[in-house]
Design an enzyme around this catalytic site. Structure first.
Site, PDB file in Angstrom:
ATOM      1  N   LYS A   1       0.761  -1.225  -0.022  1.00 30.39           N
ATOM      2  CA  LYS A   1       0.083  -0.028   0.068  1.00 30.39           C
ATOM      3  C   LYS A   1       0.795   1.383  -0.176  1.00 30.39           C
ATOM      4  O   LYS A   1       0.412   2.302  -0.683  1.00 30.39           O
ATOM      5  CB  LYS A   1      -0.987  -0.078   1.300  1.00 30.39           C
ATOM      6  CG  LYS A   1      -1.815  -1.191   1.219  1.00 30.39           C
ATOM      7  CD  LYS A   1      -2.551  -1.311   0.127  1.00 30.39           C
ATOM      8  CE  LYS A   1      -3.594  -2.606   0.294  1.00 30.39           C
ATOM      9  NZ  LYS A   1      -4.634  -2.643  -0.701  1.00 30.39           N
TER      10      LYS A   1
ATOM     11  N   SER B   1     -11.136  -2.326   0.518  1.00 24.83           N
ATOM     12  CA  SER B   1     -10.591  -3.352   0.994  1.00 24.83           C
ATOM     13  C   SER B   1     -11.713  -4.479   1.609  1.00 24.83           C
ATOM     14  O   SER B   1     -12.856  -4.024   2.120  1.00 24.83           O
ATOM     15  CB  SER B   1      -9.925  -2.963   2.365  1.00 24.83           C
ATOM     16  OG  SER B   1      -8.910  -1.973   1.834  1.00 24.83           O
TER      17      SER B   1
ATOM     18  N   ASP C   1      -4.679  -7.124  -6.289  1.00 18.99           N
ATOM     19  CA  ASP C   1      -5.082  -5.995  -5.271  1.00 18.99           C
ATOM     20  C   ASP C   1      -4.544  -4.719  -5.669  1.00 18.99           C
ATOM     21  O   ASP C   1      -5.060  -3.733  -5.726  1.00 18.99           O
ATOM     22  CB  ASP C   1      -4.323  -6.340  -3.957  1.00 18.99           C
ATOM     23  CG  ASP C   1      -4.628  -5.300  -2.790  1.00 18.99           C
ATOM     24  OD1 ASP C   1      -5.663  -5.060  -2.609  1.00 18.99           O
ATOM     25  OD2 ASP C   1      -3.773  -4.693  -2.232  1.00 18.99           O
TER      26      ASP C   1
ATOM     27  N   ARG D   1      -5.626 -13.199   7.417  1.00 20.88           N
ATOM     28  CA  ARG D   1      -5.131 -13.153   6.173  1.00 20.88           C
ATOM     29  C   ARG D   1      -4.177 -14.468   5.873  1.00 20.88           C
ATOM     30  O   ARG D   1      -3.633 -14.978   6.637  1.00 20.88           O
ATOM     31  CB  ARG D   1      -4.246 -11.807   5.589  1.00 20.88           C
ATOM     32  CG  ARG D   1      -5.228 -10.790   5.985  1.00 20.88           C
ATOM     33  CD  ARG D   1      -5.552  -9.948   4.530  1.00 20.88           C
ATOM     34  NE  ARG D   1      -6.593  -8.889   4.949  1.00 20.88           N
ATOM     35  CZ  ARG D   1      -6.882  -8.314   4.022  1.00 20.88           C
ATOM     36  NH1 ARG D   1      -6.369  -8.507   2.710  1.00 20.88           N
ATOM     37  NH2 ARG D   1      -7.737  -7.211   3.915  1.00 20.88           N
TER      38      ARG D   1
HETATM   39  P1  GTP Z   1      -8.376  -6.517   0.159  1.00 20.28           P
HETATM   40  O1  GTP Z   1      -7.355  -7.551   0.149  1.00 20.28           O
HETATM   41  O2  GTP Z   1      -8.679  -6.120   1.688  1.00 20.28           O
HETATM   42  O3  GTP Z   1      -8.032  -5.396  -0.649  1.00 20.28           O
HETATM   43  O4  GTP Z   1      -9.886  -7.650  -0.039  1.00 20.28           O
HETATM   44  P2  GTP Z   1     -10.499  -7.788  -1.509  1.00 20.28           P
HETATM   45  O5  GTP Z   1     -11.236  -6.696  -2.056  1.00 20.28           O
HETATM   46  O6  GTP Z   1      -9.585  -8.589  -2.144  1.00 20.28           O
HETATM   47  O7  GTP Z   1     -11.800  -8.740  -0.810  1.00 20.28           O
HETATM   48  P3  GTP Z   1     -11.597 -10.294  -0.793  1.00 20.28           P
HETATM   49  O8  GTP Z   1     -11.976 -10.877  -2.351  1.00 20.28           O
HETATM   50  O9  GTP Z   1     -10.833 -10.978  -0.205  1.00 20.28           O
HETATM   51  O10 GTP Z   1     -13.321 -10.420  -0.120  1.00 20.28           O
HETATM   52  C1  GTP Z   1     -13.311 -10.099   1.216  1.00 20.28           C
HETATM   53  C2  GTP Z   1     -14.774 -10.890   1.760  1.00 20.28           C
HETATM   54  O11 GTP Z   1     -15.726 -10.676   0.779  1.00 20.28           O
HETATM   55  C3  GTP Z   1     -14.385 -12.459   1.840  1.00 20.28           C
HETATM   56  O12 GTP Z   1     -14.752 -12.558   3.038  1.00 20.28           O
HETATM   57  C4  GTP Z   1     -15.354 -12.945   0.582  1.00 20.28           C
HETATM   58  O13 GTP Z   1     -15.850 -14.324   1.044  1.00 20.28           O
HETATM   59  C5  GTP Z   1     -16.355 -11.610   0.403  1.00 20.28           C
HETATM   60  N1  GTP Z   1     -17.001 -11.862  -0.894  1.00 20.28           N
HETATM   61  C6  GTP Z   1     -16.358 -11.704  -1.779  1.00 20.28           C
HETATM   62  N2  GTP Z   1     -16.823 -11.716  -3.155  1.00 20.28           N
HETATM   63  C7  GTP Z   1     -18.274 -11.639  -2.836  1.00 20.28           C
HETATM   64  C8  GTP Z   1     -19.409 -11.955  -3.517  1.00 20.28           C
HETATM   65  O14 GTP Z   1     -19.531 -11.712  -4.723  1.00 20.28           O
HETATM   66  N3  GTP Z   1     -20.430 -11.968  -2.517  1.00 20.28           N
HETATM   67  C9  GTP Z   1     -20.441 -11.979  -1.399  1.00 20.28           C
HETATM   68  N4  GTP Z   1     -21.485 -12.115  -0.671  1.00 20.28           N
HETATM   69  N5  GTP Z   1     -19.433 -11.966  -0.566  1.00 20.28           N
HETATM   70  C10 GTP Z   1     -18.042 -11.779  -1.148  1.00 20.28           C
HETATM   71  C1  SPV Z   2      -6.217  -3.735   1.983  1.00 19.50           C
HETATM   72  O1  SPV Z   2      -6.695  -3.479   3.286  1.00 19.50           O
HETATM   73  O2  SPV Z   2      -6.763  -3.208   0.968  1.00 19.50           O
HETATM   74  C2  SPV Z   2      -5.439  -4.936   1.828  1.00 19.50           C
HETATM   75  C3  SPV Z   2      -4.837  -5.373   3.030  1.00 19.50           C
HETATM   76  O3  SPV Z   2      -5.314  -5.373   0.831  1.00 19.50           O
HETATM   77  S1  SPV Z   2      -3.340  -4.552   3.459  1.00 19.50           S
HETATM   78  O4  SPV Z   2      -2.040  -5.182   3.053  1.00 19.50           O
HETATM   79  O5  SPV Z   2      -3.295  -4.779   5.050  1.00 19.50           O
HETATM   80  O6  SPV Z   2      -3.727  -3.290   3.485  1.00 19.50           O
HETATM   81 MN    MN Z   3      -6.416  -4.045  -0.647  1.00 19.74          MN
END
Ligand code: GTP
Ligand code: SPV
Ligand code: MN
Length: 605
Positions: A224, A266, A291, A386
């Site tokens: 980040k 996020s 990401d 994570r």
């Molecule tokens: P960061 O790493 O924080 O940037 O997050 P990210 O945007 O990559 O989110 P990620 O795909 O890890 O999803 C975060 C949460 O949302 C998880 O618990 C998933 O299971 C949930 N999730 C992801 N896609 C969906 C979806 O299409 N529907 C629902 N209901 N939940 C989802």
């Molecule tokens: C986010 O928060 O958007 C992440 C996890 O991808 S961290 O690297 O902790 O910011």
């Molecule tokens: Mn992120």
């Protein structure tokens, strides 16, 4: 490698100064080798900071439990220390850089006593490629070293690419817990109390100073801090984009492929979308990044994206064979788990992993935890627990994921978690209207930041609110201006998506995950010139029959998902006009106010 062997004079001097200030017991320059990774892992297991998981079930995997105060990013301790407060803008915390450096220098003085200083040369992007940026992180955390090994390209090959006088972004990191003579961590995660944590960025001098946290985005400074906050400033100055975006490749049954990049805040579904297994037959989705995307124009006038990272730092809860098969396969080996629960047979478990745990677990705080499906007990895994895992292990990784030229983007998606109002999908009328949509993104706050109220809707423009290294109003301008580098037909189309609509009794209206491929299919077809759309006051929307409806969604629910909620949108307009846009003062491009007026007029017709 020893410090004295370093060829790069400026780098050597910078490290020597840091040694004098931080007073570590030892200095070690990381070579990035497997042996180094193994040695540091073993050391942390011995110190009681890491637990080695079941070698049959999870070979090469470790579990860490962080301090409860150090489980996520800390937005109110994150600073953009530009020379003027105006340059940081209304959405960033600002401290005068001279003052902040003074405060932090005092904190850094002697901060590595009793510890080893690790020097991590790392590359964001393939080593030696013209788009890559090199950073050097100094840290006293072996946890950070092994995570950086996975998330970035680390070691001697980076020093070789840097040569004797190459440019690098200097990054200081300390957990902020010096040890007295004879003292050890004694198995507890070292960090400083909240009010002493600082995640600081000096955009004009391209420096990063982080103190007091060992966690993720606070401590793995390539991610980040460098690839978003500092890179967003570089991108503004150099005419490119550094974005909080996944990158995916989608191929239709005829074998035609397109690339899509998507910005969601996020923990709002980037990793899941990037690794999606389509539920519509014949379609294929592959992963380029989950990401961060760096985007530059190619000589053909199209925008090309690269993923500057080498691994995934993904949210564990909710990840199952059902929801994200590819992630589950990726994390079978060589993975670092942080703050998940531990089973009796030394495997991992978390809420939403897809099966009930057997017997007693050890939860993320290290206490015994008994599963009781009728009881609402505290989660066994922290909601922001994570996995850190190599991208190369992902079964859906696209063969071109490390192509230094990047992949040409056909569409951008913006979205967030919105229980109401925001439809399943919406297409912008043109680039400027797409920038408008990006600028008004709202999303329910998730557990990815420690100091915010989970569930509350906040505006998170372009999913960059916590990651933009300068004035967000100028960032909007940059997005508007960048279109002038090419012709409109070459620009990606822009979409708003929302997988998170809920019924009044709090159930998901849309199944999400693999079924999101149905929306991607429509977007693909629109980019290909075949998909149907109707014009509405908020943008172009698919007619009901343009999206293949999953069996689990009733025709009625589909109508709700794809309808313009006039009342809800008027409330959005009101909130944007009163609370969101005014924040940016005269930095807000006037075109965006005009589009807000236009949308309101259309809704009131
Ligand atoms: P960061 O790493 O924080 O940037 O997050 P990210 O945007 O990559 O989110 P990620 O795909 O890890 O999803 C975060 C949460 O949302 C998880 O618990 C998933 O299971 C949930 N999730 C992801 N896609 C969906 C979806 O299409 N529907 C629902 N209901 N939940 C989802
Ligand atoms: C986010 O928060 O958007 C992440 C996890 O991808 S961290 O690297 O902790 O910011
Ligand atoms: Mn992120």
């Amino acid at each position: 490698m020893e410090l004295k062997e370093l060829k790069h004079k400026k780098l050597k001097k910078w490290i020597e100064d840091a040694v004098e200030l931080m007073q570590p017991d030892n200095v070690y320059v990381c070579d990035g080798s497997k042996t180094e990774y193994e040695r540091l892992s073993e050391q942390m297991v011995k110190e009681g900071l890491a637990i080695r998981l079941n070698a049959q079930k999870r070979p090469g995997c470790l579990l860490f439990r962080s301090d409860p105060s150090d489980v996520a990013r800390v937005e109110n301790r994150t600073f953009i220390a530009s020379r003027t407060q105006d340059a940081a803008g209304p959405t960033n915390n600002w401290i005068d850089p001279v003052e902040l450096k003074q405060t932090m220098t005092d904190l850094y003085r002697g901060c590595m006593r009793g510890r080893t200083m690790y020097v991590i040369p790392f590359s964001m992007g393939p080593v030696g490629s013209p788009i890559a940026k090199i950073g050097v992180e100094i840290t006293d955390s072996a946890y950070v070293v092994i995570n950086m090994h996975i998330m970035t390209r680390v070691g001697t090959r980076v020093l070789d690419a840097l040569g004797g006088d190459g440019e690098f972004v200097p990054c200081y990191h300390s957990v902020g817990k010096p040890l007295k003579k004879g003292e050890s961590d004694n198995g507890t995660w070292p960090c400083a109390p909240l009010e002493k944590k600082y995640i600081s960025h000096f955009p004009e001098t391209r420096e990063i100073w982080s103190y007091g946290s060992g966690y993720g985005g606070n401590a793995l400074l390539g991610k980040k801090c460098l690839a978003l906050r500092i890179a967003s400033v570089m991108a503004r100055d150099e005419g490119w984009l550094a974005e909080h975006m996944l990158i995916l490749k989608i191929t239709n049954p005829q074998g035609k492929a397109k690339y899509i990049a998507g910005a969601f805040p996020s923990a709002c579904g980037k990793t899941n979308l990037a690794m999606l297994v389509p539920t519509i037959p014949g379609w294929k989705v592959e992963t380029v990044g989950d990401d961060i995307a760096w985007l530059k124009f190619g000589s053909d006038g199209r925008l090309y994206a690269i993923n500057p990272e080498a691994g995934f730092f993904g949210v564990a809860p909710g990840t199952s064979e059902e929801s994200n098969y590819n992630a589950m396969k990726t994390i079978e080996k060589n993975t670092i788990f942080t703050n998940v629960a531990l089973t009796k047979d030394m495997d991992v478990w978390w809420e939403g992993i897809g099966y009930e745990p057997e017997g007693t677990l050890i939860d993320w705080t290290g206490k015994e935890w008994v599963y009781d499906k009728n009881k609402n007990n505290a989660p066994a895994a922290h909601p922001n627990s994570r996995f850190t895992t190599p991208a190369s292990q992902c079964p859906s990784i696209a063969h071109e994921w490390e192509d230094p030229n990047g992949v040409p983007i056909s569409a951008f998606l913006f979205g967030g978690r919105r229980a109401h109002t925001i439809p399943l999908v919406l297409e912008s009328k043109n680039w400027l209207h797409g920038v408008f949509l990006g600028s008004i993104v709202g999303s329910e706050v998730t557990a990815a930041a420690l100091d915010l109220k989970v569930g509350q809707v906040r505006r998170d423009p372009f999913a960059m609110l916590p990651f933009c290294g300068y004035h967000m109003g100028d960032y909007f301008k940059h997005w508007i201006h960048i279109a002038r580098k090419t012709t409109p037909d070459k620009l990606p189309k822009i979409y708003f998506v929302n997988w998170f609509r809920k019924t009044d009794d709090d159930k998901w209206l849309w199944p999400g995950y693999g079924d999101n491929s149905r929306v991607l299919k429509w977007i693909f077809e629109r980019c290909d010139g075949s998909g149907k759309a109707v014009e509405t006051p908020i943008g172009n929307m698919p007619p009901l029959d343009a999206i293949d409806r999953p069996a689990s969604v009733s025709a009625q629910d589909m109508e709700i998902l794809l309808k313009v909620d006039t009342e809800g949108w008027l409330q959005e307009v009101d909130d944007i006009r009163r609370n969101h846009y005014p924040k940016f003062g005269d930095h807000l491009p006037k075109e965006l106010y005009e589009l807000l007026d236009e949308m309101e007029k259309g809704l009131r017709k």
